[in-house]
Write a protein that holds these residues in place. Structure first.
Motif, PDB file in Angstrom:
ATOM      1  N   ALA A  29      -3.009   2.819   5.065  1.00 25.91           N
ATOM      2  CA  ALA A  29      -3.369   1.840   6.087  1.00 25.91           C
ATOM      3  C   ALA A  29      -2.957   2.374   7.461  1.00 25.91           C
ATOM      4  O   ALA A  29      -2.141   3.292   7.573  1.00 25.91           O
ATOM      5  N   ALA A  30      -3.519   1.778   8.499  1.00 25.55           N
ATOM      6  CA  ALA A  30      -3.250   2.249   9.866  1.00 25.55           C
ATOM      7  C   ALA A  30      -1.776   2.086  10.229  1.00 25.55           C
ATOM      8  O   ALA A  30      -1.174   1.032   9.967  1.00 25.55           O
ATOM      9  N   MET A  31      -1.194   3.137  10.796  1.00 22.08           N
ATOM     10  CA  MET A  31       0.145   3.029  11.401  1.00 22.08           C
ATOM     11  C   MET A  31       0.073   3.738  12.746  1.00 22.08           C
ATOM     12  O   MET A  31      -0.227   4.933  12.801  1.00 22.08           O
ATOM     13  N   SER A  32       0.337   3.000  13.788  1.00 24.16           N
ATOM     14  CA  SER A  32       0.251   3.557  15.131  1.00 24.16           C
ATOM     15  C   SER A  32       1.213   4.733  15.243  1.00 24.16           C
ATOM     16  O   SER A  32       2.409   4.588  15.020  1.00 24.16           O
ATOM     17  N   GLU A  33       0.693   5.895  15.576  1.00 27.40           N
ATOM     18  CA  GLU A  33       1.527   7.109  15.584  1.00 27.40           C
ATOM     19  C   GLU A  33       2.231   7.305  16.916  1.00 27.40           C
ATOM     20  O   GLU A  33       3.269   7.960  16.967  1.00 27.40           O
ATOM     21  N   VAL A 107     -11.366   5.940  11.734  1.00 24.08           N
ATOM     22  CA  VAL A 107     -10.522   5.675  12.909  1.00 24.08           C
ATOM     23  C   VAL A 107     -10.438   4.171  13.143  1.00 24.08           C
ATOM     24  O   VAL A 107     -11.459   3.488  13.184  1.00 24.08           O
ATOM     25  N   GLN A 108      -9.231   3.673  13.328  1.00 22.08           N
ATOM     26  CA  GLN A 108      -9.096   2.249  13.648  1.00 22.08           C
ATOM     27  C   GLN A 108      -9.270   2.045  15.156  1.00 22.08           C
ATOM     28  O   GLN A 108      -8.601   2.687  15.957  1.00 22.08           O
ATOM     29  N   LEU A 109     -10.163   1.143  15.513  1.00 19.87           N
ATOM     30  CA  LEU A 109     -10.461   0.868  16.927  1.00 19.87           C
ATOM     31  C   LEU A 109      -9.768  -0.414  17.351  1.00 19.87           C
ATOM     32  O   LEU A 109      -9.868  -1.438  16.662  1.00 19.87           O
ATOM     33  N   PHE A 306       2.774  -3.601  -1.388  1.00 22.49           N
ATOM     34  CA  PHE A 306       2.600  -2.847  -2.639  1.00 22.49           C
ATOM     35  C   PHE A 306       3.640  -1.732  -2.713  1.00 22.49           C
ATOM     36  O   PHE A 306       3.771  -0.927  -1.787  1.00 22.49           O
ATOM     37  N   ARG A 307       4.373  -1.666  -3.806  1.00 19.84           N
ATOM     38  CA  ARG A 307       5.398  -0.631  -3.963  1.00 19.84           C
ATOM     39  C   ARG A 307       5.331   0.064  -5.328  1.00 19.84           C
ATOM     40  O   ARG A 307       5.664   1.217  -5.449  1.00 19.84           O
ATOM     41  N   SER A 308       4.949  -0.654  -6.385  1.00 16.99           N
ATOM     42  CA  SER A 308       4.980  -0.033  -7.710  1.00 16.99           C
ATOM     43  C   SER A 308       3.568   0.229  -8.216  1.00 16.99           C
ATOM     44  O   SER A 308       2.639  -0.565  -7.987  1.00 16.99           O
ATOM     45  N   ALA A 327       1.206   1.474   3.684  1.00 14.34           N
ATOM     46  CA  ALA A 327       1.572   1.955   5.023  1.00 14.34           C
ATOM     47  C   ALA A 327       2.979   2.545   4.986  1.00 14.34           C
ATOM     48  O   ALA A 327       3.157   3.745   4.760  1.00 14.34           O
ATOM     49  N   ARG A 328       4.015   1.712   5.162  1.00 13.14           N
ATOM     50  CA  ARG A 328       5.378   2.228   5.309  1.00 13.14           C
ATOM     51  C   ARG A 328       5.829   3.175   4.189  1.00 13.14           C
ATOM     52  O   ARG A 328       6.494   4.186   4.478  1.00 13.14           O
ATOM     53  N   PRO A 329       5.499   2.907   2.928  1.00 16.35           N
ATOM     54  CA  PRO A 329       5.955   3.843   1.884  1.00 16.35           C
ATOM     55  C   PRO A 329       5.494   5.278   2.124  1.00 16.35           C
ATOM     56  O   PRO A 329       6.213   6.225   1.809  1.00 16.35           O
TER      57      PRO A 329
HETATM   58  C1  LIG Z   1       5.063   1.959  12.462  1.00 16.81           C
HETATM   59  C2  LIG Z   1       3.930   1.026  12.083  1.00 16.81           C
HETATM   60  C3  LIG Z   1       2.772   1.031  12.843  1.00 16.81           C
HETATM   61  C4  LIG Z   1       1.696   0.203  12.497  1.00 16.81           C
HETATM   62  N1  LIG Z   1       0.543   0.288  13.210  1.00 16.81           N
HETATM   63  C5  LIG Z   1      -0.556  -0.390  12.817  1.00 16.81           C
HETATM   64  C6  LIG Z   1      -1.798  -0.196  13.459  1.00 16.81           C
HETATM   65  O1  LIG Z   1      -1.945   0.609  14.384  1.00 16.81           O
HETATM   66  N2  LIG Z   1      -2.840  -0.920  13.015  1.00 16.81           N
HETATM   67  C7  LIG Z   1      -2.741  -1.805  11.966  1.00 16.81           C
HETATM   68  O2  LIG Z   1      -3.732  -2.429  11.585  1.00 16.81           O
HETATM   69  N3  LIG Z   1      -1.572  -1.996  11.336  1.00 16.81           N
HETATM   70  C8  LIG Z   1      -0.493  -1.303  11.716  1.00 16.81           C
HETATM   71  N4  LIG Z   1       0.691  -1.449  11.022  1.00 16.81           N
HETATM   72  C9  LIG Z   1       0.718  -2.368   9.862  1.00 16.81           C
HETATM   73  C10 LIG Z   1       0.386  -1.640   8.558  1.00 16.81           C
HETATM   74  O3  LIG Z   1      -0.943  -1.136   8.535  1.00 16.81           O
HETATM   75  C11 LIG Z   1       0.533  -2.570   7.343  1.00 16.81           C
HETATM   76  O4  LIG Z   1      -0.385  -3.641   7.484  1.00 16.81           O
HETATM   77  C12 LIG Z   1       1.962  -3.123   7.175  1.00 16.81           C
HETATM   78  O5  LIG Z   1       2.934  -2.107   7.403  1.00 16.81           O
HETATM   79  C13 LIG Z   1       2.159  -3.696   5.760  1.00 16.81           C
HETATM   80  O6  LIG Z   1       1.884  -2.731   4.775  1.00 16.81           O
HETATM   81  P1  LIG Z   1       3.076  -1.964   3.965  1.00 16.81           P
HETATM   82  O7  LIG Z   1       3.906  -3.045   3.317  1.00 16.81           O
HETATM   83  O8  LIG Z   1       2.371  -1.094   2.948  1.00 16.81           O
HETATM   84  O9  LIG Z   1       3.850  -1.194   4.979  1.00 16.81           O
HETATM   85  C14 LIG Z   1       1.777  -0.667  11.373  1.00 16.81           C
HETATM   86  C15 LIG Z   1       2.964  -0.685  10.638  1.00 16.81           C
HETATM   87  C16 LIG Z   1       4.029   0.148  10.977  1.00 16.81           C
HETATM   88  C17 LIG Z   1       5.283   0.113  10.144  1.00 16.81           C
END
Ligand SMILES: Cc1cc2nc3c(=O)[nH]c(=O)nc-3n(C[C@H](O)[C@H](O)[C@H](O)COP(=O)(O)O)c2cc1C
Length: 410
Positions: A29-33, A107-109, A306-308, A327-329
């Motif tokens: 999933a998207a994570m802002s870098e 790409v997430q917009l 989701f973890r397992s 995402a976080r994992p």
């Molecule tokens: C550092 C960080 C940045 C994130 N950036 C975005 C983002 O840019 N776009 C988005 O839709 N969600 C973003 N999220 C949320 C994650 O996509 C996800 O919905 C959320 O972390 C829950 O999923 P997880 O339990 O697997 O981590 C971000 C989460 C984290 C921790």
């Protein structure tokens, strides 16, 4: 007609309506870098390193962190910004890295709307002049004019065309987490009475027009996905009922994949730091997914908690979801997907929440901790599980953390 499969395993491929084949059911999933160039918003080599690492882990789909459609309004320092063809070469290298090993890469917009932090952007606009209810963190936005709304729709489409031309497999519209599109959907943030607000149909018009404009620009062969809140988790906010009404219209809007999340900066349900009652199962939006199935056959991804491998496999075999969002994992264990695919029943992420026990700061502490690990990966380093959430928070507050360092370095 959208392609929907049920009762799949984690390693089963999934074909989307445009013919794209995800090699398996695990999506990053998207994570802002926050790894764009400080001055120009161009993608950097650090993003290439990061995404090559992630895709080598064996993902079916990778979704970039939010890319800004408008340099005048950004959500965080060092966001990637794509407005014209200036960054095509860098985008092409990023796309190639993200597509390593057959991973589909989109790409997430995003446009932050009123969730533009104080001091970051000169222009803070939103559907209505209602600020985020977090004191001092976000300025009061100016309400967009009709002409400005039309211009933003065009911008979403232009950015989509550019990233697809650079080699990405499609785009995801960020319609969740309280950003601009989510603000239009919310009766709490959108109190307009013109064509763009006043009732649920007019509140969802912005999203549907953005989707139509993007589809017209990228054609039928690219992936168009949407991340949407199940709800805002606030009294008077976007409700599950309104979310289901939006979802019922997505297939006609040409959406190929729907990702369900939830929450906003005011109520960060996506971070899993709310009361236990909202985290009924490992994946906290799974119950809503069952209702989604009743109104839509668009392939469904659920992200959050989701973890397992066992829980992921159970959600897939029950037909509750088609794609598992992580995402976080993946920031702590970039090879997690490979291990999950090899032995789903015996694999569990080691990721645990990194909170400091101060409720107002917990979601931010966890986010800063995670981003620290992302930045290590982008530097070619291994994650550092010993890094503490207090240190992440203090470094963020004092401006001495890895984020600030990178910000200064440009
Ligand atoms: C550092 C960080 C940045 C994130 N950036 C975005 C983002 O840019 N776009 C988005 O839709 N969600 C973003 N999220 C949320 C994650 O996509 C996800 O919905 C959320 O972390 C829950 O999923 P997880 O339990 O697997 O981590 C971000 C989460 C984290 C921790």
């Amino acid at each position: 007609m959208a392609t929907q499969t049920t009762a799949a395993s984690l390693s089963a491929p999934l074909t989307l309506a445009n013919g794209a084949v995800l090699p398996n059911r695990i999506a990053k999933a998207a994570m802002s870098e926050q790894l764009g160039d400080l001055r120009s918003g161009a993608p950097t080599g650090a993003l290439e390193t990061l995404y090559r690492h992630w895709s080598a882990g064996g993902l079916g789909l990778t979704i970039t962190g939010n890319v800004m459609i408008d340099a005048r309004s950004i959500g965080e320092p060092r966001n990637v910004i794509v407005e014209d063809d200036r960054h095509l070469d860098g985008l092409a290298r990023w796309a190639a890295a993200a597509r390593t090993g057959g991973t589909q890469a989109i790409v997430q917009l995003n446009h932050p709307g009123r969730q533009t932090p104080t001091g970051l952007s000169a222009r803070v606009v939103a559907p209505s002049a209602i600020p985020v209810a977090i004191k001092g963190a976000f300025p009061t936005p100016r309400a967009l004019t009709h002409a400005e709304i039309l211009e933003l729709i065009e911008r979403f489409a232009t950015t989509a065309r550019l990233v697809c031309a650079a080699g990405f497999d499609g785009v995801q519209i960020h319609g969740a987490h309280g950003y601009l599109i989510s603000q239009f959907l919310s009766p709490k943030a959108n109190v307009r009475t013109d064509d763009w607000g006043g009732d649920p149909e007019r509140r969802r018009r912005f999203l549907l027009e953005v989707a139509a404009a993007i589809r017209a620009e990228i054609g039928p062969e690219k992936i168009l996905a949407l991340k949407l809140n199940s709800a805002d988790f606030q009294r008077g906010g976007f409700s599950e009922e309104e979310s289901l009404a939006v979802i019922a219209e997505l297939e006609a809007a040409g959406i190929h994949l729907l990702e369900i999340s939830g929450g906003t900066y005011e109520a960060p349900a996506m971070a899993g730091t709310l009361a236990e009652s909202t985290i009924a199962r490992e994946a906290y939006f799974l119950e809503f997914a069952e209702q989604v199935r009743a109104v839509s056959s668009v392939p469904l991804m659920v992200t959050g908690g989701f973890r397992s491998g066992a829980a992921m496999q159970a959600a897939l075999t029950a037909g509750a979801v088609d794609v598992i969002g992580l995402a976080r994992p993946l920031a702590l264990e970039p090879d997690l997907s490979r291990r999950l695919l090899a032995a789903p029943d015996h694999t569990r992420s080691q990721f645990a929440l990194h909170t400091i026990g101060i409720r107002a700061l917990d979601a931010a502490a966890d986010l800063m901790w995670t981003q620290h690990q992302i930045h290590r990966l982008s530097d070619g380093k291994a994650p550092d599980p010993a890094y503490g959430p207090w240190r992440a928070t203090l470094e963020a507050l004092l401006g001495t953390g890895v984020n600030t360092f990178r910000r200064r370095r440009g």
